[in-house]
Structure formats: structure tokens, C-alpha cells
Design a protein around this motif. Structure first.
Motif, PDB file in Angstrom:
ATOM      1  N   TYR A 181     -15.526  -7.058   0.123  1.00 16.28           N
ATOM      2  CA  TYR A 181     -15.188  -8.337   0.741  1.00 16.28           C
ATOM      3  C   TYR A 181     -16.412  -9.225   0.926  1.00 16.28           C
ATOM      4  CZ  TYR A 181     -10.269  -7.539   1.131  1.00 16.28           C
ATOM      5  OH  TYR A 181      -8.949  -7.367   0.805  1.00 16.28           O
ATOM      6  N   GLU A 206      -9.721  -4.619  -4.527  1.00 16.34           N
ATOM      7  CA  GLU A 206      -9.535  -5.754  -3.615  1.00 16.34           C
ATOM      8  C   GLU A 206     -10.827  -6.553  -3.501  1.00 16.34           C
ATOM      9  OE1 GLU A 206      -7.913  -4.978   0.335  1.00 16.34           O
ATOM     10  OE2 GLU A 206      -6.682  -3.360  -0.483  1.00 16.34           O
ATOM     11  N   ARG A 245      -3.293 -10.555  12.879  1.00 12.52           N
ATOM     12  CA  ARG A 245      -3.808 -11.875  12.471  1.00 12.52           C
ATOM     13  C   ARG A 245      -3.249 -12.975  13.376  1.00 12.52           C
ATOM     14  NH1 ARG A 245      -7.835  -9.849   9.444  1.00 12.52           N
ATOM     15  NH2 ARG A 245      -7.081  -8.043   8.261  1.00 12.52           N
ATOM     16  N   ASN A 265      -6.021   4.409   0.358  1.00 14.09           N
ATOM     17  CA  ASN A 265      -6.684   3.112   0.462  1.00 14.09           C
ATOM     18  C   ASN A 265      -7.672   3.093   1.624  1.00 14.09           C
ATOM     19  OD1 ASN A 265      -6.875   0.102  -0.126  1.00 14.09           O
ATOM     20  ND2 ASN A 265      -6.442   0.147   2.059  1.00 14.09           N
ATOM     21  N   GLU A 266      -8.956   2.873   1.253  1.00 12.70           N
ATOM     22  CA  GLU A 266     -10.010   2.651   2.264  1.00 12.70           C
ATOM     23  C   GLU A 266     -10.004   3.714   3.356  1.00 12.70           C
ATOM     24  OE1 GLU A 266     -10.071  -1.187   4.086  1.00 12.70           O
ATOM     25  OE2 GLU A 266     -10.675  -2.171   2.240  1.00 12.70           O
ATOM     26  N   LYS A 276      -4.939 -14.315   3.092  1.00  9.39           N
ATOM     27  CA  LYS A 276      -5.720 -14.102   1.868  1.00  9.39           C
ATOM     28  C   LYS A 276      -4.893 -14.326   0.600  1.00  9.39           C
ATOM     29  CE  LYS A 276      -9.034 -11.039   4.125  1.00  9.39           C
ATOM     30  NZ  LYS A 276      -8.232 -10.826   5.382  1.00  9.39           N
ATOM     31  N   HIS A 301       0.850  -1.171   0.000  1.00  7.84           N
ATOM     32  CA  HIS A 301       0.000   0.000   0.000  1.00  7.84           C
ATOM     33  C   HIS A 301       0.896   1.234   0.000  1.00  7.84           C
ATOM     34  CE1 HIS A 301      -3.953  -1.691   0.596  1.00  7.84           C
ATOM     35  NE2 HIS A 301      -3.498  -2.502   1.523  1.00  7.84           N
ATOM     36  N   TRP A 322      -6.371   4.038   5.650  1.00 12.28           N
ATOM     37  CA  TRP A 322      -7.313   4.015   6.767  1.00 12.28           C
ATOM     38  C   TRP A 322      -7.366   5.379   7.455  1.00 12.28           C
ATOM     39  CZ3 TRP A 322      -6.325  -1.490   9.327  1.00 12.28           C
ATOM     40  CH2 TRP A 322      -6.799  -2.461   8.471  1.00 12.28           C
ATOM     41  N   ASN A 380      -1.561 -12.874   7.407  1.00 15.72           N
ATOM     42  CA  ASN A 380      -2.821 -12.652   6.725  1.00 15.72           C
ATOM     43  C   ASN A 380      -2.876 -13.704   5.622  1.00 15.72           C
ATOM     44  OD1 ASN A 380      -4.664 -11.738   4.651  1.00 15.72           O
ATOM     45  ND2 ASN A 380      -4.747  -9.778   5.754  1.00 15.72           N
ATOM     46  N   TYR A 410     -15.788 -10.631   4.907  1.00 17.66           N
ATOM     47  CA  TYR A 410     -16.257  -9.764   6.004  1.00 17.66           C
ATOM     48  C   TYR A 410     -17.739  -9.459   5.851  1.00 17.66           C
ATOM     49  CZ  TYR A 410     -11.257  -8.814   6.557  1.00 17.66           C
ATOM     50  OH  TYR A 410      -9.906  -8.937   6.728  1.00 17.66           O
ATOM     51  N   ASN A 433     -12.657  -1.482  -2.791  1.00 21.00           N
ATOM     52  CA  ASN A 433     -12.438  -2.823  -2.266  1.00 21.00           C
ATOM     53  C   ASN A 433     -13.793  -3.374  -1.844  1.00 21.00           C
ATOM     54  OD1 ASN A 433      -9.795  -2.014  -2.511  1.00 21.00           O
ATOM     55  ND2 ASN A 433      -9.484  -1.656  -0.314  1.00 21.00           N
ATOM     56  N   PHE A 462       0.901 -12.709   3.825  1.00 26.21           N
ATOM     57  CA  PHE A 462       1.885 -11.737   4.325  1.00 26.21           C
ATOM     58  C   PHE A 462       1.731 -11.569   5.824  1.00 26.21           C
ATOM     59  CE2 PHE A 462      -1.080  -8.210   4.997  1.00 26.21           C
ATOM     60  CZ  PHE A 462      -2.159  -8.557   4.178  1.00 26.21           C
TER      61      PHE A 462
END
Ligand code: GCU
Length: 607
Positions: free
Chosen positions: A489, A517, A572, A427-428, A584, A364, A390, A582, A493, A487, A567
Motif C-alpha cells: 500500500y 493488492e 470506514r 490473506n495478509e 478504494k 476474500h 488476518w 471502503n 498506508y 499486498n 464496498f
């Protein structure tokens, strides 16, 4: 000589930092240099005892800093001396490389580590200039040469350099670097991220020597309004840069242009050619470009292409392109830790090619330059991003300056790279007046610095209707970006994979849409029913359902699912499944492909 230098250094450091001319060198990647990579001595300094005296005053601001300051590399002169540190007797650590994965005791460390490298350096000509260049250092870095402060750099993923011409000596130089990776509310990124806070000199460090008059900057690109014109500028540094002849040669195009600099040392370039072989995914052709002045010469490898949007389409050299992408963190596969080498870049991009990608979202934050240079060669389109991630401190002007400096630096470093097509601002990030203004300022800056590429950001999505099954984008920044990205999910989520079947996307903006994403976690080798969370079958099913759902989005012009490989993340902790990772990734951290890898591969083959 050495004592004299040190006395001078101590006197200098006592009074003021040298105004280190830290304007970033262009194409440092291809300039000849003396590498300082390898083993450096290091001292872990959680109380910053090497920087502050016992009254917590910075040594470097004191009239007489006292020999306890680590940046002086003090040595005992006699047996009664009191010096409580010694770099040369301290352990060593590899540079480049994060400290977390090199030293067990530093895995979770967030604080200061001091590095020291001693080196000799003989200038090839006494009037030449000498710079020390850092590929990146995470997060805040203070640099000293021979006891003198060169400067302070904030930001963990962008290069910086200092002019050390007046300080470097033929032998016995000591470069001391204080790196502090503590997270800060006002930082960029801020306190909260879903990735490991790898600290240290994470990319290469090298000494670059140039002539007193040298090529400081240039951009040489295809004119986005005329595919038969190559244009740009070259900027010189040094004395008497006025009316300086510059030769631009592109042998393969039969170009041998001479231009003359103006009073600011700048010469503009306008080259017309009707037989340019355009850079593309299928034919990533790079031209060898030589920029020559009497005193200096740089060589670069530049692809000529045009990237634009037209309504809902993304056009590469006038042709629609669907971005078959994948998101990637700068994490070294197999070896683990921050990726930094050509081999790391080759492994990551080879897996992306195997997946059938023509596009990567480098999340990111700006990745190391090997990734971009290799993407140029492999014909992979690139989304680069700054870590405005964020809950950034939107109201803080120094936070904005930091974000803008990181954006300006990555644009400066990569503006001649054909593969880079998108600069992402964020990002987000939760929408608010302050956030919208912050991002709008960044967008204006990006366009000012580079009007030839597209801008985007992973925006917030929103739901409408009673059951929330109508999804749309109401984020005001959607009106600013060229490419509308978000993104989602679903299946992870946001409900279970079957929920994808109930969702419809209504996107009003007549712009290309990238889903930046989507994804879900799976522990490699864990198998079971597709309803069982964390199995490869669940992740596989999630991909199948998402791909069916997003294919109904009319403006969809690309996707970069989350994420190529597992990663590390402190967020996590789930034992036996995450254990600090993580999950994913479509590939595990030790290089094993999961079932969902093949679902995405098949989808890309069908495009
Ligand atoms: C978010 C975020 C990623 C994060 C991911 C996740 O979308 O952008 O940085 O890792 O979700 O939760 O795995």
C-alpha cells in the motif's frame, strides 16, 4: 397425514438428528430443481429463544422439546393454547439475499434470524432421492425439515446440501432455517474483517431430485501432462453401483466413450483427442459434456486448458500470460448488499472486461457460482480464496477443520471450471509457527484435492536496509506456494505516492509474482490537487506511481489492484467521505468510474 407426519417428526427430532447424507452434489448448477427462492417468513431472535429453553438448553436435545421450539412451526390447536411465535403471521424477506440491506433494523444486526418456507413437492418417482441444496448461508446454519434436524453448517460462503428423501411429503412441508452471523474468534473469518458482515440465506435454496442411483461426483479435465488427453473420473451413489455402465459424450469432439464402474461405483476416464480447441482468454471455448447412466444424466460445459508455472512465468496452454487483474468483493453494484444473481455477476465482470482485465481475484472468500460460470464463458482467469484472513485462531484445531472444509468445498464445487487457475489459502496473515503450519496443511490438502491448479496466498512483505526502502518477501509460505503474491500500500498506508520512487523490490524466489493488492481511496466526484487525500486526483496519482514502481519487478506476472468497486465496511466511518464505505474502488458503489480507472485501463492496454 400431516398430523401423523408432524408427530413422527417430533418423535424423531426428540431422539436424534437424522444422519443427513450431506456429501455435496456436483454440478447442482445444471441439475433440474424446484427453486425455493422468493419470500420466506422470518423471525429475528437475538436471544435464540427459538433454539434454547429458559434454562438455556437446546430444545432439540430435549426428550420432549416443547412447542416453543421454532423449528417445530407450532400452531395453536385451541383458544387456550400458549404458543408465543407464528411464522405465518411474521413478516417476509427475500431469499437469496442478506438481511442487512433488506431490513433497516437489521443493517448492523449480528445474531440469529429464523427463516421458514412452506412448500409442496411431488416426487416424479417414488424411489428417487431428494436433496435440499443451499448455495451459501452466512455464517452458522441449522436446518430442519418438518420439525426434524437435518444438520448444522459452519462457513458463510460455500454450498451444502442434505438428503431429505425420507422426510419430504407431497404437501405441507415446512423448511425452517436458523442463521446466525455472529462473528467468533475461532471463526473463518475471525472477529476482524474489512467487509460488512452480511448475514442470512445469501444464495439460492433449491430442491434437487435424483434417481436412486445417480451421478454424485466427477472431474473431467485436460491431462496437465498430455494436451491430447482428457482424463478424470465419475462417481455414482446409491445401491448396486458396481459394474454400472457410464456413457461420456462430447459431441463436438466426436467423443462417445463407455466406461464401467468398479466396486466403489467409480469409473476412470481416459479420452485421447488430437483436435481439442483449448480454452483460453482469447477463445474461452466450452465443450458440452454429457454424463449418462441408465438412471441419471448430467450436462456440463467444460473448458480444456493447462495452467502451469515455469520459473518466473505463468503458462496458459504453454504460453506466457500476464494477469491483468482486479480484486472484487461479492458486493452487488447499484442494488448493494451481497451479490448473488447472474445480473450481479454480469455487471461486475463486464466492468472488469471494460478495465481490460483477463483476471479477477475474488476476495476474500468463495463467491457465488454465477461468477465462476460466467468467467468460464467470458474468458476471465480466476483466483479463488478462502477467508483465512488476518488474525485467525491458528492454534485451534476446529478452526483448521473449518478452513479445510471451506477449501475442500470450493475445490469440489469448481474443479471442472477452466477459468479457475489459483486457489488462495490466505490473506495478509501474520507469520508465526502456528500460522505457517496451518497454511502448510491447507496447501497439502489443496494439492491433494487438485494437482492441476496453482496455489498462492497474499503474503507478508518486509523491508530491509536502514530507510526500509528495500522491500522483499521473507514469508516462509513463499517457499510453498506456486505463485508468490503480496499486498502493498505504498502511497496510502505506507507514505505518499511519491514514495514509490524510492522503493526497490528484491524478490529472491524464482517464482511468478502477483501483486494481489495495491490502491488507495477516493470519494467519487471529489476533485482537488493530487496531494489532497480522498480526491480522485490523489488516487489517480497513486496508481500512476505504483504502476511505474512495480513494472521494475522482474518476476512480475500479474496484478489485482484493490478494488473494482467501493464496498461497505464497518471499519470506514469517516463522515462525508467514507460513511461506512471502503473507498478504494475504481468505481463508486453507484456505478461511477473514477479517474484512476482509466490509468489502470491504459496500463492494461499497453501490456
Ligand atoms: C488489506 C486487506 C483488504 C482491505 C484493504 C484495505 O490489504 O487485504 O481486505 O480491505 O487492505 O485496507 O482497504
Amino acid at each position: 397425514m400431516k398430523i401423523l407426519t408432524l408427530i413422527m417428526a417430533i418423535l424423531l427430532s426428540v431422539t436424534e438428528e437424522l444422519t443427513a447424507n450431506d456429501q455435496l452434489l456436483i454440478n447442482a448448477y445444471n441439475r433440474s430443481s424446484q427453486s425455493l427462492d422468493g419470500q420466506w417468513n422470518y423471525i429475528i431472535d437475538p436471544y435464540e429463544n427459538g433454539y434454547y429453553n429458559y434454562r438455556y438448553e437446546p430444545f432439540e436435545k430435549q426428550k420432549y422439546p416443547g412447542r416453543g421450539a421454532f423449528f417445530l412451526n407450532s400452531k395453536s390447536n385451541n383458544k387456550s393454547d400458549l404458543i408465543e411465535y407464528d411464522f405465518d403471521k411474521s413478516e417476509t424477506i427475500s431469499v437469496p439475499g442478506d438481511w442487512n440491506t433488506q431490513k433497516k433494523e437489521l443493517l448492523y444486526y449480528e445474531g440469529t434470524v429464523w427463516y421458514k418456507k412452506s412448500f409442496d413437492y411431488i416426487k416424479s418417482n417414488k424411489t428417487n432421492r431428494v436433496f435440499v441444496y443451499f448455495g451459501a448461508s452466512n455464517y452458522e446454519t441449522d436446518v430442519y425439515l418438518n420439525g426434524v434436524k437435518l444438520g448444522n453448517h459452519v462457513g458463510g460462503f460455500t454450498p451444502f446440501n442434505y438428503d431429505i428423501t425420507d422426510l419430504i411429503t407431497d404437501e405441507g412441508n415446512f423448511l425452517i432455517v436458523k442463521v446466525d452471523n455472529k462473528r467468533k474468534k475461532e471463526g473463518v473469518p475471525t472477529l476482524n474483517t474489512d467487509w460488512w458482515n452480511y448475514g442470512g440465506l445469501t444464495r439460492s435454496v433449491k430442491i434437487i431430485e435424483t434417481n436412486e442411483i445417480f451421478i454424485r461426483d466427477y472431474i473431467i479435465q485436460l491431462d496437465s501432462e498430455n494436451p491430447e488427453k482428457i482424463k478424470g473420473y465419475v462417481k455414482l451413489s446409491g445401491e448396486s453401483i458396481y459394474h454400472n455402465p457410464i456413457k461420456i459424450t462430447i459431441p463436438e469432439l466426436g467423443v462417445d466413450e463407455k466406461v464401467i464402474t468398479n466396486k466403489d461405483g467409480v469409473a476412470s476416464i481416459d479420452i485421447v483427442s488430437d483436435n481439442i480447441r483449448y480454452w483460453s482468454v482469447k477463445d474461452p471455448h466450452l465443450y458440452k459434456v454429457k454424463i449418462h447412466i441408465q438412471e441419471d444424466e448430467v450436462v456440463d460445459y467444460i473448458g480444456f486448458r493447462i495452467i502451469k508455472t515455469e520459473g518466473k512465468f505463468i503458462l496458459l496452454n504453454g504460453e506466457q500470460v500476464f494477469l491483468k487483474g482486479i480484486s472484487i468483493h461479492e458486493e452487488s453494484p447499484i442494488r448493494q448488499g451481497r451479490a448473488h444473481s447472474k445480473d450481479d455477476a454480469l455487471q461486475l465482470l463486464t466492468w472488469a472486461k471494460e478495465l481490460g482485465c483477463n483476471f479477477v481475484r475474488l476476495a476474500h472468500y468463495p463467491h457465488n457460482e454465477h461468477m465462476i460460470r460466467l468467467a468460464d464463458q467470458l474468458g476471465i482467469l480466476v483466483w479463488e480464496e478462502i477467508p483465512v484472513y488476518w488474525t485467525i485462531d491458528w492454534e485451534n484445531e476446529s478452526t483448521y477443520e473449518n478452513a479445510e472444509h471451506q477449501l475442500s468445498t470450493v475445490i469440489h464445487r469448481d474443479k471442472n471450471r477452466a477459468s479457475v487457475i489459483i486457489w488462495s489459502m490466505a490473506n495478509e496473515t501474520p507469520t508465526s509457527k502456528a500460522r505457517n503450519s496451518f497454511l502448510n496443511r491447507l496447501a497439502v490438502k489443496a494439492k491433494q484435492l487438485d494437482s492441476t491448479r496453482l496455489i498462492s496466498a497474499a503474503l507478508e512483505q518486509s523491508s530491509q536496509g536502514g530507510d526500509g526502502n528495500i522491500r522483499t518477501i521473507t514469508d516462509p509460505f513463499a517457499d510453498v506456494v506456486d505463485v508468490l503474491s503480496f499486498n502493498e500500500y505504498l502511497g496510502w498506508y505506507d507514505g505518499l505516492p511519491e514514495k514509490c520512487r524510492d522503493i526497490s523490490w528484491i524478490i529472491k524466489q524464482d517464482k511468478p509474482v502477483i501483486i494481489s493488492e495495491f490502491g488507495g481511496g477516493a470519494k467519487y466526484g471529489l476533485h482537488g490537487d493530487k496531494s489532497e487525500r480522498w480526491t480522485e486526483e490523489y488516487q489517480e496519482f497513486l496508481y500512476e506511481e505504483n504502476l511505474k514502481m512495480i513494472s521494475k519487478i522482474d518476476q512480475l506476472q500479474g496484478i489485482s489492484p484493490w478494488i473494482l468497486i467501493d464496498f461497505k465496511s464497518p471499519r470506514r466511518p469517516l463522515p462525508e467521505i467514507q460513511d461506512g464505505w471502503n473507498r478504494k474502488g475504481l468505481i463508486s458503489e453507484d456505478g461511477h468510474k473514477k479517474k484512476a480507472f482509466y490509468v489502470l485501463k491504459e496500463y492494461y492496454e499497453s501490456k
